[in-house]
Design a protein around this motif. Structure first.
Motif, PDB file in Angstrom:
ATOM      1  N   ALA A 383      11.849   6.459  11.704  1.00  0.00           N
ATOM      2  CA  ALA A 383      12.023   5.374  10.927  1.00  0.00           C
ATOM      3  C   ALA A 383      10.689   4.613   9.905  1.00  0.00           C
ATOM      4  O   ALA A 383      10.775   4.424   9.095  1.00  0.00           O
ATOM      5  CB  ALA A 383      12.341   4.065  11.888  1.00  0.00           C
ATOM      6  N   SER A 384       9.582   4.963  10.796  1.00  0.00           N
ATOM      7  CA  SER A 384       8.566   4.462  10.235  1.00  0.00           C
ATOM      8  C   SER A 384       8.079   5.377   9.009  1.00  0.00           C
ATOM      9  O   SER A 384       7.568   4.982   7.879  1.00  0.00           O
ATOM     10  CB  SER A 384       7.176   4.637  11.300  1.00  0.00           C
ATOM     11  OG  SER A 384       7.359   3.788  12.326  1.00  0.00           O
ATOM     12  N   ALA A 385       8.538   6.705   9.112  1.00  0.00           N
ATOM     13  CA  ALA A 385       8.306   7.599   7.956  1.00  0.00           C
ATOM     14  C   ALA A 385       8.976   7.417   6.718  1.00  0.00           C
ATOM     15  O   ALA A 385       8.830   7.509   5.842  1.00  0.00           O
ATOM     16  CB  ALA A 385       8.579   9.051   8.486  1.00  0.00           C
ATOM     17  N   THR A 386      10.349   6.888   7.213  1.00  0.00           N
ATOM     18  CA  THR A 386      11.299   6.473   6.020  1.00  0.00           C
ATOM     19  C   THR A 386      10.607   5.243   5.204  1.00  0.00           C
ATOM     20  O   THR A 386      10.714   5.081   4.098  1.00  0.00           O
ATOM     21  CB  THR A 386      12.499   6.007   6.669  1.00  0.00           C
ATOM     22  OG1 THR A 386      13.149   7.167   7.337  1.00  0.00           O
ATOM     23  CG2 THR A 386      13.664   5.506   5.756  1.00  0.00           C
ATOM     24  N   VAL A 387      10.088   4.248   6.041  1.00  0.00           N
ATOM     25  CA  VAL A 387       9.494   3.081   5.361  1.00  0.00           C
ATOM     26  C   VAL A 387       8.333   3.547   4.467  1.00  0.00           C
ATOM     27  O   VAL A 387       8.129   3.191   3.158  1.00  0.00           O
ATOM     28  CB  VAL A 387       9.019   1.912   6.383  1.00  0.00           C
ATOM     29  CG1 VAL A 387       8.313   0.762   6.002  1.00  0.00           C
ATOM     30  CG2 VAL A 387      10.078   1.470   7.332  1.00  0.00           C
ATOM     31  N   PHE A 388       7.594   4.325   4.947  1.00  0.00           N
ATOM     32  CA  PHE A 388       6.391   5.017   4.143  1.00  0.00           C
ATOM     33  C   PHE A 388       6.891   5.833   2.948  1.00  0.00           C
ATOM     34  O   PHE A 388       6.178   5.433   2.043  1.00  0.00           O
ATOM     35  CB  PHE A 388       5.668   5.942   5.089  1.00  0.00           C
ATOM     36  CG  PHE A 388       4.299   6.608   4.387  1.00  0.00           C
ATOM     37  CD1 PHE A 388       3.148   5.758   4.314  1.00  0.00           C
ATOM     38  CD2 PHE A 388       4.394   7.739   3.749  1.00  0.00           C
ATOM     39  CE1 PHE A 388       2.045   6.102   3.664  1.00  0.00           C
ATOM     40  CE2 PHE A 388       3.382   8.154   3.226  1.00  0.00           C
ATOM     41  CZ  PHE A 388       2.157   7.615   3.137  1.00  0.00           C
ATOM     42  N   ASN A 389       7.927   6.520   3.123  1.00  0.00           N
ATOM     43  CA  ASN A 389       8.434   7.125   1.887  1.00  0.00           C
ATOM     44  C   ASN A 389       9.026   6.295   0.851  1.00  0.00           C
ATOM     45  O   ASN A 389       8.858   6.617  -0.102  1.00  0.00           O
ATOM     46  CB  ASN A 389       9.822   7.991   2.445  1.00  0.00           C
ATOM     47  CG  ASN A 389      10.234   8.966   1.609  1.00  0.00           C
ATOM     48  OD1 ASN A 389       9.625   9.308   0.620  1.00  0.00           O
ATOM     49  ND2 ASN A 389      11.529   9.753   1.670  1.00  0.00           N
ATOM     50  N   LEU A 390       9.761   5.168   1.388  1.00  0.00           N
ATOM     51  CA  LEU A 390      10.159   4.278   0.505  1.00  0.00           C
ATOM     52  C   LEU A 390       9.078   3.376  -0.255  1.00  0.00           C
ATOM     53  O   LEU A 390       9.082   3.291  -1.646  1.00  0.00           O
ATOM     54  CB  LEU A 390      10.895   2.923   1.287  1.00  0.00           C
ATOM     55  CG  LEU A 390      12.205   3.400   1.656  1.00  0.00           C
ATOM     56  CD1 LEU A 390      12.818   2.116   2.795  1.00  0.00           C
ATOM     57  CD2 LEU A 390      13.220   3.322   0.665  1.00  0.00           C
ATOM     58  N   ALA A 391       8.014   3.104   0.157  1.00  0.00           N
ATOM     59  CA  ALA A 391       6.753   2.646  -0.306  1.00  0.00           C
ATOM     60  C   ALA A 391       5.972   3.500  -1.342  1.00  0.00           C
ATOM     61  O   ALA A 391       5.640   3.074  -2.409  1.00  0.00           O
ATOM     62  CB  ALA A 391       5.944   1.966   0.606  1.00  0.00           C
ATOM     63  N   LEU A 392       5.677   4.709  -0.864  1.00  0.00           N
ATOM     64  CA  LEU A 392       5.213   5.716  -1.681  1.00  0.00           C
ATOM     65  C   LEU A 392       5.855   6.063  -2.661  1.00  0.00           C
ATOM     66  O   LEU A 392       5.363   6.373  -4.197  1.00  0.00           O
ATOM     67  CB  LEU A 392       4.865   6.995  -0.814  1.00  0.00           C
ATOM     68  CG  LEU A 392       4.049   8.053  -1.416  1.00  0.00           C
ATOM     69  CD1 LEU A 392       2.509   7.656  -2.216  1.00  0.00           C
ATOM     70  CD2 LEU A 392       3.549   9.408  -0.668  1.00  0.00           C
TER      71      LEU A 392
END
Length: 406
Positions: A383-392
């Motif tokens: 979940a955290s990686a998905t949020v980071f992926n969204l932002a980047l």
């Protein structure tokens, strides 16, 4: 899943097997970088008599039957749901959802009947997966990428590198096993289940780790189909930026197509190109993981540095088939023109069948107790990686596709 000690007549583990034979007591979240995976196991001395082949044939009938039911649901549920309150959901659900769910139901049934270990030789997950991924290469036409090669390749390299390293670091902070770290990082940064499968072959991950990762991909991809196009509209993104953002985030190609279609025709084209570009880098990541796990993670203290021969032994060779299929398909489409599309469509349909068989087999093999052992930490990492992926991805898409025109 881990090999079952009571299974008769199973094949030996190959050098590049997706799952090494490991004791079932190992917890998924335990971090252990001090030892290598189990050595290939010799087949048992139990004769493969007529009873063995009869049970295996029954198991194959069950796998194929569940795969056929999966395809039937995939093709008919959207029509059944049309005009109802669940129309959008019915149209968005992909075959991995049906295949894994039906496999799990079949798992319960054959376990209750006492058949599971007798028919287990028919669960050819590794063969189905590798064949499906080789055929997947035929859908990646390298010529298509040229229309947006510069920004798409730049975004793919930066996004994959950034998200992979972030996920790998975060999973390490949570104490996850290195093999599960590799699967989660590959899945969220490249192309979901396909990337996880390629990574599993490179690092010899256990099948329950692959099943867990595939489940997370599906759970996160489905709502993204609707949320990302809506957010693109809220943010006022151009079609090109919206497409690049969608293609760089959603972890399955079919879900990218569905979300891109909701965002618009131009957004769909850019999303597809970006996703195809990321898919094309899957082989590069597999090579890197093979080298890293061979030279660093599984190298015993004081052991000699592995040579090229060991790297070749560990390398998941189906990735070469994947790359070859892409090159051949690109050449064939260029030579055959419009007539070639029908042939590629047949190949793509065959690929879907093999992947359905693989997902059904994963469902039949999965052991719920092993999945429960994983706990909440892999979910938090994903979940955290998905949020980071969204932002980047949003930052990169806005920068690289800001002035893009098809």
């Amino acid at each position: 899943m881990t090999a079952d000690a009571t299974r008769t007549g199973t094949e030996p583990a190959t050098a590049d097997a997706i799952a090494a034979d490991e004791p079932p007591t190992d917890k998924v979240v335990e971090r252990d970088t001090s030892s290598t995976t189990a050595d290939p196991v010799e087949p048992t001395s139990v004769a493969r008599d007529g009873a063995f082949w009869a049970w295996t044939a029954l198991g194959l009938l069950i796998v194929v039957g569940l795969a056929a039911l999966t395809r039937y649901l995939e093709q008919n549920v959207p029509a059944w749901a049309e005009g109802s309150a669940v129309e959008d959901v019915g149209a968005a659900i992909e075959y991995p959802v049906y295949a894994i769910l039906l496999g799990l139901l079949g798992n319960v049934a054959v376990t209750l009947l006492g058949w599971r270990d007798r028919i287990a030789a028919a669960f050819r997950t590794e063969f189905f997966i590798k064949t499906g991924l080789v055929l997947l290469g035929a859908s990646i036409n390298l010529a298509v990428i040229a229309s947006a090669a510069g920004p798409a390749i730049a975004q793919a390299i930066l996004l994959i590198s950034g998200v992979f390293l972030f996920t790998w670091w975060l999973a390490g902070r949570f104490g996850l096993d290195d093999k599960l770290r590799a699967l989660l990082a590959s899945a969220v940064s490249i192309c979901g289940v396909s990337a996880a499968i390629a990574a599993a072959g490179a690092v010899r991950a256990r099948r329950e780790q692959l099943a867990y990762t595939a489940s997370l991909v599906i759970v996160f991809a489905l709502p993204s189909i609707f949320i990302l196009p809506w957010l693109a509209d809220v943010f006022g993104l151009s079609d090109a930026v919206a497409g690049a953002w969608i293609g760089g985030n959603i972890d399955t190609t079919a879900a990218v197509t569905a979300a891109g279609a909701l965002a618009g025709e131009e957004a769909l084209q850019i999303a597809s190109i970006v996703k195809v570009t990321q898919n094309a880098l899957m082989g590069v990541v597999a090579v890197a993981l093979t080298a890293y796990f061979t030279l660093r993670v599984e190298r015993r203290p004081g052991a000699a540095r592995p040579g090229l021969g060991e790297l070749w032994t560990r390398f998941p060779k189906f990735v070469l088939g994947f790359m070859a299929a892409s090159i051949i398909a690109t050449w064939y489409l260029d030579a055959a023109g419009a007539d070639g599309k029908a042939t590629i469509a047949v190949v793509n349909d065959l690929r879907v069948w093999f992947l359905i068989l693989a997902f059904v087999s994963i469902g039949l093999e999965v052991r719920v107790a092993s999945l429960r052992e994983a706990g909440w930490r892999p979910v938090a990492v994903f979940a955290s990686a998905t949020v980071f992926n969204l932002a980047l991805a949003l930052a990169l898409a806005s920068l690289l596709f800001r002035n893009f025109s098809a």
